[in-house]
Design a protein around this motif. Structure first.
Motif, short mmCIF file in Angstrom:
data_model
loop_
_atom_site.label_atom_id
_atom_site.label_comp_id
_atom_site.label_asym_id
_atom_site.label_seq_id
_atom_site.Cartn_x
_atom_site.Cartn_y
_atom_site.Cartn_z
N ARG A 1 0.93 -1.07 -0.02
CA ARG A 1 0.04 0.07 0.11
C ARG A 1 0.81 1.48 -0.06
NH1 ARG A 1 -4.45 -0.56 -1.91
NH2 ARG A 1 -4.80 1.41 -1.45
N LYS A 2 2.19 1.36 0.30
CA LYS A 2 2.81 2.30 0.72
C LYS A 2 4.19 2.24 -0.35
CE LYS A 2 1.23 2.87 5.43
NZ LYS A 2 1.48 2.46 6.83
N LYS A 3 4.54 3.28 -0.64
CA LYS A 3 5.97 3.65 -1.66
C LYS A 3 7.32 3.28 -0.62
CE LYS A 3 4.07 6.49 -4.92
NZ LYS A 3 4.30 7.98 -5.44
N GLU A 4 8.14 2.66 -1.23
CA GLU A 4 9.49 2.58 -0.58
C GLU A 4 10.07 3.83 -0.30
OE1 GLU A 4 13.46 -0.20 -0.59
OE2 GLU A 4 11.93 -0.18 -2.39
N ASN A 5 10.56 4.18 0.88
CA ASN A 5 11.28 5.22 1.44
C ASN A 5 10.23 6.54 1.57
OD1 ASN A 5 13.69 4.06 1.08
ND2 ASN A 5 13.84 4.52 -1.10
N TYR A 6 9.21 6.19 1.60
CA TYR A 6 8.23 7.18 2.09
C TYR A 6 7.73 6.91 3.34
CZ TYR A 6 7.56 9.55 -2.54
OH TYR A 6 7.62 10.28 -3.67
N ILE A 7 7.14 8.19 3.94
CA ILE A 7 6.59 7.95 5.38
C ILE A 7 5.01 8.75 5.17
CG2 ILE A 7 8.33 7.68 6.85
CD1 ILE A 7 8.34 10.62 7.70
N TYR A 8 3.96 8.46 5.82
CA TYR A 8 2.84 8.92 5.77
C TYR A 8 2.41 9.48 7.18
CZ TYR A 8 3.14 6.45 1.33
OH TYR A 8 3.52 5.84 0.22
N PRO A 9 2.82 10.73 7.33
CA PRO A 9 2.24 11.41 8.94
C PRO A 9 0.68 11.32 8.95
CG PRO A 9 4.24 12.49 7.63
CD PRO A 9 3.47 11.56 6.69
#
Length: 227
Positions: A162-170
């Motif tokens: 569900r999430k891209k590598e090296n991304y964070i989702y605050p």
């Protein structure tokens, strides 16, 4: 009840403090505030957790006497936003990492991440030409749930990861309404015109707290996929 003696842990009068970030954070620490649970900006101090920060009204009055140009934000809504954000960030931010905040980042993101510079010693980077380890995403709870429901209605099933590598989702556990209510403007919205949006609008009126439940269920499925 707060410890009465701590409220008098005030710096000596002859000690001088400038208006730099370092001096302001040092002053807050000296009067008994735990700065790991507040967010600093150039003209505001946001209380992220009232209990853990120990930022009492007495300490606030003391601080504002010395720094009258600063405003202390004691918002229960902001504390709720930070709590929701921390549920995501606590397992995805490592000590000393460099986090890139893009030009189009939601204005809440740098405020939410600022105390992590003290909690975990991270660095906030604003130039993508500099070195960085992680990139922030503006994805909110609403946008992620819409994406999930759209994939279900497409008949193809939910895609992973569900999430891209090296991304964070605050903000992925923070709703659009929380963001807009706190900022006082409709900064984020769901600009969709499809079956998934109609379904979500129906649920908005009939089912409480369904979005966190959908997100939690999908996270569970992703974490427990058979390899």
């Amino acid at each position: 009840m707060e410890n009465f003696l701590f409220d008098f842990n005030i710096p000596e009068e002859e000690e001088t403090f400038g208006n730099s970030k370092k001096d302001i954070l040092r002053y807050l620490s000296d009067i008994g505030v735990d700065t790991r649970f507040i967010s600093y900006t150039s003209d505001k101090i946001y209380i992220n957790n009232l209990r853990f920060s120990k930022f009492s009204r007495r300490r606030q009055n003391t601080f504002e006497k010395h720094f009258p140009n600063f405003k202390v934000i004691r918002s229960s809504l902001f504390q709720e936003i930070v709590t929701n954000a921390s549920r995501e960030l606590s397992s995805h931010i490592k000590p000393k990492v460099k986090v890139l905040i893009l030009d189009d980042a939601n204005p809440l993101i740098p405020i939410i991440l600022e105390p992590y510079t003290r909690k975990y010693g991270i660095s906030l980077v604003y130039d993508d030409n500099d070195d960085y380890d992680l990139i922030t995403s503006n994805k909110t709870l609403d946008t992620e749930v819409h994406s999930i429901v759209s994939e279900i209605f497409s008949g193809e099933g939910i895609s992973f990861p569900r999430k891209k590598e090296n991304y964070i989702y605050p903000l992925i556990k923070v709703s659009n309404s929380q963001i807009n209510d706190f900022l006082g403007e409709k900064l984020v919205s769901r600009p969709y015109d499809d079956v998934a949006e109609e379904f979500l609008e129906f649920l908005d009126d009939t089912v409480a707290q369904y979005k966190p439940n959908i997100l939690a269920s999908v996270e569970y499925l992703e974490n427990n996929q058979k390899i």
